[in-house]
Design an enzyme around this catalytic site. Sequence first.
Site, mmCIF file in Angstrom:
data_model
loop_
_atom_site.group_PDB
_atom_site.id
_atom_site.type_symbol
_atom_site.label_atom_id
_atom_site.label_comp_id
_atom_site.label_asym_id
_atom_site.label_seq_id
_atom_site.Cartn_x
_atom_site.Cartn_y
_atom_site.Cartn_z
ATOM 1 N N ASP A 1 -3.520 7.167 0.342
ATOM 2 C CA ASP A 1 -3.289 7.402 -1.711
ATOM 3 C C ASP A 1 -2.834 8.521 -1.271
ATOM 4 O OD1 ASP A 1 -2.431 7.588 -3.563
ATOM 5 O OD2 ASP A 1 -4.117 6.321 -5.051
ATOM 6 N N LYS B 1 1.042 15.231 -9.940
ATOM 7 C CA LYS B 1 0.186 16.783 -10.647
ATOM 8 C C LYS B 1 0.725 17.541 -9.412
ATOM 9 C CE LYS B 1 -2.489 13.244 -12.093
ATOM 10 N NZ LYS B 1 -2.188 11.708 -11.797
ATOM 11 N N TRP C 1 -10.535 4.840 -7.546
ATOM 12 C CA TRP C 1 -9.872 4.549 -8.775
ATOM 13 C C TRP C 1 -9.536 3.666 -9.438
ATOM 14 C CZ3 TRP C 1 -3.708 4.593 -9.260
ATOM 15 C CH2 TRP C 1 -3.085 4.802 -10.775
#
Length: 400
Positions: free
Chosen positions: A214, A250, A133
Site C-alpha cells: 500500500d 496527498k 491504518w
Amino acid sequence: MSFFASVEMAPGDPILGLTETFVADPSANKINLGVGIYVDEQGRVPMLASVREVEQALATAVRPRGYLPIDGLAAYNRLTRELLFGAESPLLAAGRVATAQTIGGSAALRVAADVLKQVAGAGAKIAISDPSWGNHHVIFRTAGFELLQYRYYDAASHGLDIAGMLEDLSRMEPGTVVLLHACCHNPTGVDPDAAQWQQIIDVLKERQLLPFVDMAYQGFDQGLDADATAIRLLAASGIEAFVVVNSYSKSFSLYGERVGALSMIGSNRDEAARLLSKIKQTIRTIYSSPSTHGAALVAGVLGSAELRDRWELELGGMRTRIHEMRAGLVERLAAHGAPDFGFIQSQAGMFSYSGLSKAQVHRLRDEFAIYALDSGRICVAALNRDNLDTVASAIAAVCR
C-alpha cells in the site's frame, strides 16, 4: 415493527470522530494534530500550480461527460505504472502489470481484497503490521479474510522491530497475503531501510507469501523513486505475483477527487490479462466505473514533461516542510525541557508515533485544546511556524 429495528449503531471512526470533537471545540487557539491531510503553513490544503494549469485547460476544452471504461482512463493507468515501477521496468515491457484506476486508495484496497478472496477461497488470510491504518483491518475483514498480525513497531526504541517482523513472517503459511506500507508508515512513521526491505522480501519469497504493498505517500519522505524502493526491489526479486495499491490524494493534494489505482502483477502477460478481467468484473459490481476529473488532472500533469517537473518541485516543497517541522518540533521540545524526542526526526512522512500515552493525549486536549489520536499519533504536517512552540510547550507540560 420497522424492518430496520434490529440495526445496531456502528462504531464511529476514531479519526473522523476526533475531527468532529475538534470542530465543536469553541477554543480560539485549538490545534488539530489528528488530521490525516497535508496542510501548508497557513493551515490550508494546498492547490498545486501544476494541477491548476491542467484544470484550467480542461475547463477551456469542455468535453461530453460520458462514462470511463471500467478500468478507467488508459493514460492514467499507463503513467501510474511508470511512476510506481519505473518507465524502463522489465515488468512493464513484459506486460505483467494489470492496472485499473480506482476511487481512491480505499477502493483499490477493497477491489484487491475481493479479487484475492476469490482466488484464495475460504482459507484467505492476511497479515497486517502491528499497528496499521485502522481501515486496513475493516476492509479485509469485511471481504472475508482471517486477520493476522506481525510485529512491526518497537515502542522501547521508537523504531522498527525488524527481528520480530522477520520472525513472524517466517512462521506464516504459504499463500498468506502480507500487507506492507511502501513508505511513510501510517500511523508510526517508521520505515524499513533498503537493506531491511531486502531481508523482508527474502522471507516473503522463501515462505511463498503474497506481498501486498500500500503506497499512499509516494514522494513524502525521500523522493518519488526512493520512496518506491520496496516496489522496485520486489520487481527485481523474482517473486512472480504481488499487488500494489496507490493513491494521489496527498502527492497531488486531490483528496476530494478520490484518485487511486490498483496494480496486480502476474507471472506473464496472459496472467496479467486474466487478472485485469477479474479486477474489471469486481469493479463493475461495486461502482461500475471511476470518475473522470481527478484522473484527467493527474494524467495531464504526469503526461507533460514541463508540468511533471513543476509538480515534483511542489511535492519536494511539501516534503521539505515536513522535514523542517520534524526538526523544529524536536528542537522546541528540548528547549522546553521535554524528554528526548529525537526519534521523531528519524521517522518518515506525515505521521509520528509520538510516544505519548492516552492519558497525556487527553491532557493535551482538555488543558491545551490540542487534539491527537489516543494512540499518540500526531500529524507532523499540521504543524507550522506559528503553532510549533505552543505544541512543544504543551507536550513538555504533559510529560512532566
